[in-house]
Write a protein that holds these residues in place. Structure first.
Motif, PDB file in Angstrom:
ATOM      1  N   THR A  51      -3.579   3.632   3.280  1.00 12.83           N
ATOM      2  CA  THR A  51      -3.114   3.812   1.745  1.00 12.83           C
ATOM      3  C   THR A  51      -2.962   5.416   1.465  1.00 12.83           C
ATOM      4  N   LEU A  52      -1.736   5.648   1.029  1.00 18.13           N
ATOM      5  CA  LEU A  52      -1.244   7.626   0.980  1.00 18.13           C
ATOM      6  C   LEU A  52      -2.090   8.439   0.609  1.00 18.13           C
ATOM      7  N   ASP A  84       6.554  11.899   6.931  1.00 13.20           N
ATOM      8  CA  ASP A  84       8.259  11.827   6.906  1.00 13.20           C
ATOM      9  C   ASP A  84       7.732  10.811   8.208  1.00 13.20           C
ATOM     10  N   HIS A  85       6.363  11.180   9.338  1.00  9.30           N
ATOM     11  CA  HIS A  85       6.749  10.806  10.697  1.00  9.30           C
ATOM     12  C   HIS A  85       6.417   8.984  10.369  1.00  9.30           C
ATOM     13  N   ILE A  86       5.504   8.568   9.559  1.00  9.81           N
ATOM     14  CA  ILE A  86       4.986   7.343   9.544  1.00  9.81           C
ATOM     15  C   ILE A  86       6.333   6.245   8.618  1.00  9.81           C
ATOM     16  N   LYS A  87       7.722   7.168   7.819  1.00 11.02           N
ATOM     17  CA  LYS A  87       9.214   6.202   7.695  1.00 11.02           C
ATOM     18  C   LYS A  87       9.794   6.773   9.382  1.00 11.02           C
ATOM     19  N   SER A 105       0.643  -1.125   0.281  1.00  8.06           N
ATOM     20  CA  SER A 105      -0.065   0.104   0.020  1.00  8.06           C
ATOM     21  C   SER A 105       1.012   1.553  -0.012  1.00  8.06           C
ATOM     22  N   PHE A 106       2.197   1.415   0.965  1.00 10.92           N
ATOM     23  CA  PHE A 106       2.352   2.353   0.407  1.00 10.92           C
ATOM     24  C   PHE A 106       4.133   2.171  -0.541  1.00 10.92           C
ATOM     25  N   SER A 107       4.008   1.606  -1.027  1.00 11.02           N
ATOM     26  CA  SER A 107       5.371   1.420  -1.814  1.00 11.02           C
ATOM     27  C   SER A 107       5.813   2.236  -2.429  1.00 11.02           C
ATOM     28  N   ASP A 108       5.405   3.762  -2.915  1.00 11.62           N
ATOM     29  CA  ASP A 108       5.749   4.707  -3.673  1.00 11.62           C
ATOM     30  C   ASP A 108       5.818   5.848  -2.528  1.00 11.62           C
ATOM     31  N   LEU A 109       6.852   5.613  -1.119  1.00 12.17           N
ATOM     32  CA  LEU A 109       7.409   5.791   0.002  1.00 12.17           C
ATOM     33  C   LEU A 109       8.817   6.128  -0.524  1.00 12.17           C
TER      34      LEU A 109
END
Length: 379
Positions: free
Chosen positions: A315-316, A336-339, A154-158
């Motif tokens: 999702t984003l 940024d905080h999820i990363k 779901s977050f592959s675009d990070l």
């Protein structure tokens, strides 16, 4: 402004005012299960009792409660609190390093007040503070590693400083899964216990820049627990970008002879400020190395919670929705905080010190919290 009179008259005026001002088509958020209903009702009841019976004893600033009404059996609760909107709420990007220092010093006073002295308040609060802990935690539908893999899709675009193929990130889900039962058990049952706020984040904290005082609201999840739970939760939901991660300046400092090179200077500085504030308030039985491990496992436990209950189904676009509406903490409304949560957990997961944690005193489990995750058994 609503002028009072006797309680019944004031109540009627309030209800009349609400009928006139609340939109008729307002959507109600209904509980999804009996357990969910119980948690919400009990949470409201706990907050009302907090302002009625305990607010004068916590020794940290709270808003004045002007009116407190409870009709538990008809599921009606109402409070009128002092307006704190003129104070600094850390919005929208989080509290600064200096504000974080004030806030951690503030919560240390709360924890020190009830340090190993929770008997007077035990029956009025949750057995485990925090909406993500104890019987309040909702059932998990999948293991940590499976939820993590689902999140990665779901977050592959990070992008930027984040690479799902990085060795540490790639193995994070599997490592958390292996440690899940150990971490869960120690977060719930390690001592020393105190009273924690249980939702110590950006939307519940207000700093008065005139005198550095910190006002705290929303006490419905307060209960018994490790002080490190409030510290970890606050730092990963409420401080501005760069305060925690700080990857370019690893700490070479030692504390009582121990090295903590897996922390950036700022994060370690904040941990030391909180611990020093505890000592200043009279706590004598809590060495820094034990606090650091309690903090570390609370970061990892909250990360597991977010992965399984939040990130795996988001999702984003959901992150943007949380951001636009300023919902919840920065861990849900800031990429940024999820990363940051994942990158730091990928480092910290390799530094769980079972020897230190296993030598501490433990509560006897009052119930099997692993009913909410049947796969996990107490080791």
């Amino acid at each position: 402004m609503i002028n009072g009179g006797d309680t019944a008259t004031f109540k009627n005026k309030l209800l009349l005012w609400l009928k006139r001002t609340v939109p008729k088509k307002m959507r109600l958020r209904l509980p999804s299960s009996v357990d969910d209903l119980y948690c919400r009702l009990n949470a409201y009841d706990i907050e009302l009792r907090f302002y009625r019976d305990h607010v004068q004893h916590v020794e940290i600033p709270t808003p004045v409660c002007y009116y407190n009404f409870e009709d538990y059996y008809n599921i009606r609760f109402f409070m009128a609190l002092e307006d704190l909107s003129q104070l600094n709420a850390g919005e929208p990007n989080g509290f600064s390093l200096k504000h974080a220092e004030y806030i951690l010093g503030n919560v240390a006073k709360l924890h020190a007040k009830f340090w190993n002295k929770t008997q007077s308040i035990t029956k009025s609060v949750w057995s485990h503070g925090g909406y993500w802990l104890g019987p309040k935690e909702m059932p998990y539908k999948m293991s940590v590693d499976k939820a993590y893999n689902q999140m990665a899709v779901s977050f592959s675009d990070l992008t930027g400083d984040f690479d799902w193929n990085d060795r540490r990130l790639k193995s994070l889900g599997e490592k958390l899964e292996k440690l899940a039962s150990f971490i869960t058990y120690h977060v719930h049952h390690s001592k020393p216990k105190t009273v924690i706020h249980g939702d110590y984040k950006i939307s519940n904290l207000f700093v008065d820049d005139a005198d550095s005082s910190v006002y705290t609201i929303d006490w419905q999840w307060c209960g018994l627990g490790l002080g490190a739970t409030d510290v970890a939760y606050f730092l990963y939901t409420s401080v501005e970008k760069g305060v925690i991660q700080d990857p370019s300046s690893q700490s070479l400092e030692t504390v009582n002879g121990s090295s903590y090179s897996y922390y950036g200077k700022r994060e370690l500085q904040l941990l030391k400020i909180y611990h020093s504030a505890l000592i200043k308030c009279g706590v004598t039985d809590y060495p820094f190395d034990l606090f650091e491990q309690h903090y570390l496992i609370n970061v990892l436990y909250f990360c597991m919670f977010c992965i399984r209950q939040k990130y795996s189904t988001m999702t984003l676009k959901d992150v943007k929705r949380y951001h636009d509406k300023k919902m919840d903490g920065l861990h849900l409304r800031s990429i940024d905080h999820i990363k940051q949560m994942l990158l730091r957990s990928a480092v910290l997961v390799d530094h769980v010190d079972k020897a230190t944690l296993n030598t501490t005193k433990m509560d006897k489990p009052s119930r099997n919290y692993f009913n909410y995750a049947p796969k996990y058994k107490i080791e």
